[in-house]
Design a protein around this motif. Structure first.
Motif, PDB file in Angstrom:
ATOM      1  N   ASN A 192      25.833   2.195   5.070  1.00 24.63           N
ATOM      2  CA  ASN A 192      27.132   1.531   5.127  1.00 24.63           C
ATOM      3  C   ASN A 192      28.039   2.041   4.012  1.00 24.63           C
ATOM      4  N   ALA A 193      27.483   2.253   2.833  1.00 26.88           N
ATOM      5  CA  ALA A 193      28.272   2.758   1.713  1.00 26.88           C
ATOM      6  C   ALA A 193      28.813   4.143   2.028  1.00 26.88           C
ATOM      7  N   SER A 194      27.961   4.991   2.572  1.00 24.14           N
ATOM      8  CA  SER A 194      28.368   6.343   2.912  1.00 24.14           C
ATOM      9  C   SER A 194      29.451   6.316   3.996  1.00 24.14           C
ATOM     10  N   LYS A 195      29.271   5.469   4.994  1.00 26.63           N
ATOM     11  CA  LYS A 195      30.255   5.338   6.068  1.00 26.63           C
ATOM     12  C   LYS A 195      31.577   4.831   5.506  1.00 26.63           C
ATOM     13  N   ASN A 221      31.370  13.505  -9.531  1.00 26.36           N
ATOM     14  CA  ASN A 221      32.615  14.031  -8.953  1.00 26.36           C
ATOM     15  C   ASN A 221      33.841  13.527  -9.712  1.00 26.36           C
ATOM     16  N   LEU A 222      33.730  12.330 -10.276  1.00 24.77           N
ATOM     17  CA  LEU A 222      34.830  11.739 -11.039  1.00 24.77           C
ATOM     18  C   LEU A 222      34.802  12.140 -12.518  1.00 24.77           C
ATOM     19  N   LYS A 223      33.764  12.907 -12.903  1.00 21.20           N
ATOM     20  CA  LYS A 223      33.572  13.361 -14.282  1.00 21.20           C
ATOM     21  C   LYS A 223      33.447  12.193 -15.259  1.00 21.20           C
ATOM     22  N   LYS A 224      32.765  11.144 -14.840  1.00 20.79           N
ATOM     23  CA  LYS A 224      32.540   9.971 -15.683  1.00 20.79           C
ATOM     24  C   LYS A 224      31.154  10.088 -16.314  1.00 20.79           C
ATOM     25  N   HIS A 225      31.059  10.932 -17.305  1.00 22.20           N
ATOM     26  CA  HIS A 225      29.778  11.313 -17.889  1.00 22.20           C
ATOM     27  C   HIS A 225      29.027  10.154 -18.543  1.00 22.20           C
ATOM     28  N   ASN A 244      37.862   5.478  -0.364  1.00 20.87           N
ATOM     29  CA  ASN A 244      38.154   4.563  -1.455  1.00 20.87           C
ATOM     30  C   ASN A 244      36.985   4.559  -2.424  1.00 20.87           C
ATOM     31  N   THR A 245      37.200   5.148  -3.564  1.00 22.32           N
ATOM     32  CA  THR A 245      36.141   5.285  -4.557  1.00 22.32           C
ATOM     33  C   THR A 245      35.604   3.928  -5.000  1.00 22.32           C
TER      34      THR A 245
END
Length: 124
Positions: free
Chosen positions: A4-7, A45-49, A14-15
């Motif tokens: 469901n999350a992937s869908k 992907n968001l570069k939130k290290h 929407n991140t």
């Protein structure tokens, strides 16, 4: 829940919805790597290290049965996040672990680990 999350993510892009869905997946199944890895990929992907570090440190404590491929990818992501946040000693530990997984780790990961280790040893 992850399906469901992937869908949700594919349909809405929407991140925040996807991050919420991964949190729910982790809460429902905290002893499996799936929710953690989905969340780590999105954060990467968001570069939130720093958030990647938090998620994966928790995952490696909670999850005891991780398939080799997933463990390799997640340890590489964790090593990269440590390196990106200048936590080189911790990055080194994970890159060293990766470099010892011959026969399981892909060539690109081995090369990245070797390069980091070489540069780290020069700094010391």
């Amino acid at each position: 829940k992850l399906g469901n999350a992937s869908k949700t993510f594919r349909e809405s892009k929407n991140t925040e919805d996807f991050l919420q869905a991964t949190n729910e997946a982790i809460a429902l199944s905290p002893n499996t790597m799936d929710g953690y890895s989905y969340r780590a990929y999105l954060l990467s992907n968001l570069k939130k290290h720093n958030e990647i570090i938090s998620v994966l440190e928790k995952a490696f404590i909670k999850v005891s049965d991780i398939d080799w491929g997933t463990e390799i990818r997640m340890r590489k992501m964790l090593a990269d996040a440590y390196a990106a946040t200048n936590q080189n000693e911790l990055a080194y530990e994970h890159y060293a672990w990766l470099s010892n997984q011959t026969g399981v780790t892909d060539r690109n990961t081995m090369e990245a680990a070797a390069q980091f280790i070489k540069e780290y040893m020069v700094e010391e």
